[in-house]
Design an enzyme around this catalytic site. Sequence first.
Site, mmCIF file in Angstrom:
data_model
loop_
_atom_site.group_PDB
_atom_site.id
_atom_site.type_symbol
_atom_site.label_atom_id
_atom_site.label_comp_id
_atom_site.label_asym_id
_atom_site.label_seq_id
_atom_site.Cartn_x
_atom_site.Cartn_y
_atom_site.Cartn_z
ATOM 1 N N CYS A 18 0.997 -0.541 -0.425
ATOM 2 C CA CYS A 18 0.177 0.338 -1.259
ATOM 3 C C CYS A 18 0.699 1.783 -1.212
ATOM 4 O O CYS A 18 1.747 2.074 -1.763
ATOM 5 C CB CYS A 18 -1.288 0.237 -0.851
ATOM 6 S SG CYS A 18 -2.435 0.783 -2.139
ATOM 7 N N HIS A 26 -2.848 -5.915 -0.801
ATOM 8 C CA HIS A 26 -3.403 -5.923 0.554
ATOM 9 C C HIS A 26 -3.765 -7.357 0.938
ATOM 10 O O HIS A 26 -4.065 -8.185 0.087
ATOM 11 C CB HIS A 26 -4.666 -5.066 0.625
ATOM 12 C CG HIS A 26 -4.431 -3.609 0.408
ATOM 13 N ND1 HIS A 26 -3.804 -2.809 1.341
ATOM 14 C CD2 HIS A 26 -4.731 -2.803 -0.640
ATOM 15 C CE1 HIS A 26 -3.751 -1.567 0.881
ATOM 16 N NE2 HIS A 26 -4.295 -1.543 -0.325
#
Length: 488
Positions: free
Chosen positions: A334, A432
């Site tokens: 991310c 994630h």
Amino acid sequence: MTRALMIQGTGSDVGKSLLVAGLARAFTRRGLRVRPFKPQNMSNNAAVTADGGEIGRAQALQARAARVAPSVHMNPVLLKPQSEVGAQVVVQGRMIGTARARDYQAWKPRLMESVLDSFERLRADSDLVLVEGAGSPAEVNLRRGDIANMGFARATDTPVVIVGDIDRGGVIASLVGTQAVMEPDDAAMIRGFIVNRFRGDPTLFADGMALIAERTGWTPFGLVPFFPEAGRLPPEDAVALDVAGAGRDGSVPLIAVLRFPHIANFDDLDPLRQEPGVSVAFVPAGEPIPAEADLIVLPGSKTTIDDLDFLRAQGWDIDIRAHLRRGRRVLGLCGGYQMLGRAIADPQGIEGAPRALPGLGLLDVETVMTAEKRLVAVTGTTLADDEPFSGYEMHVGDTTGPDAAHPLLRFADGRADGAVSADGLVAGTYVHGLFANDRQRAAWLARLGAAPGLTNYEAGIEAVLDRFADHLEAHLDCDGLLRLCRPL
């Protein structure tokens, strides 16, 4: 008829979240429809709900313990710190703005409306609502307009049981002192107490339990022995990382995780921490990245640009390049993925003042921050080995460039995600939860020369929740807690 009980604490990290999870599993196994609820949470470790919102990771674990899908109404106000004095404000799963700590006080009356609305929605669909407080009700300087502790308890007439942590010391003073500083009407909401994380012979603290009960007039609901397996459950607070990264085993591959000031979704690494075949170390400020590291992970960040500045200030950019010259691997998750590119631009000031700065230049991509936040569960496969995965996206920003033409992942809807460098040593992704997938985790371990020892991460979480529920049933007066809950 629906009942409710609120678990508050003498401070942060006394075990409130885990106790609520354990009680949720215990009461669910008794046949009750249980819903967890936290009026206000402050965390950069969030989970995505099925309807595309976000809540605190602890409430997602509590929902799992209750065997229900996470809902935005389980954590109607989520504060995601962006600096020492300000935070993003997420209400019922959606970001509504950014507030400085001083200004946030003026928001509270309006936020209480959302809190009570969410509570009523959960109440209508449950037999028992287990409410978790935030911090401590002893922070009486924050009492005016409170929505997290006694403000909520008083507004809903929900009885409170307060938790003290004996493992950190001073539990008698913490519990008795909490009552001493509170206004009488607030203190009257507390009906009992729990002493958590006791080590040793519990009979040696019998006098202590009696003393607390005598001084406060509260009912003792139990002395909970330390539960070592709690470390196998995903942590919510970054304070847990100070302990998690302490040990290194030189006989197995080392994964070094950079400990950013605004680290987010660090539970991505939790499945790796439980693997016996690797050692995971969180590298704190002021320390170099270990030269013996086999994989460097740049984790998620709530303020990517500030944390990239921090990375350079530590000299970690130099360490990363040396690491790559040794033929070792780097993975960005991310915000960490965004840092690996050539540049990051924030023209709209999404993370603060508008600015742009060069990235690490390890992937041939660039990122532009955008106002729209992507919150969605995803499934797909890895391009390299066609292994399946499931996870979630939670980010602002679009990343494009030549290396994005060599993605790491392919989603089930056909979209590509991430990028891989030409030599294959540097990779990044927006997804994630990748390492919670057993086959994905095994593939990454194989690249490091390690064998997987944890065969089913998700089943392990379920087993720990069941054992913790057993632990609480054995050491708490769970029947007494249910009797305390008032019908709503």
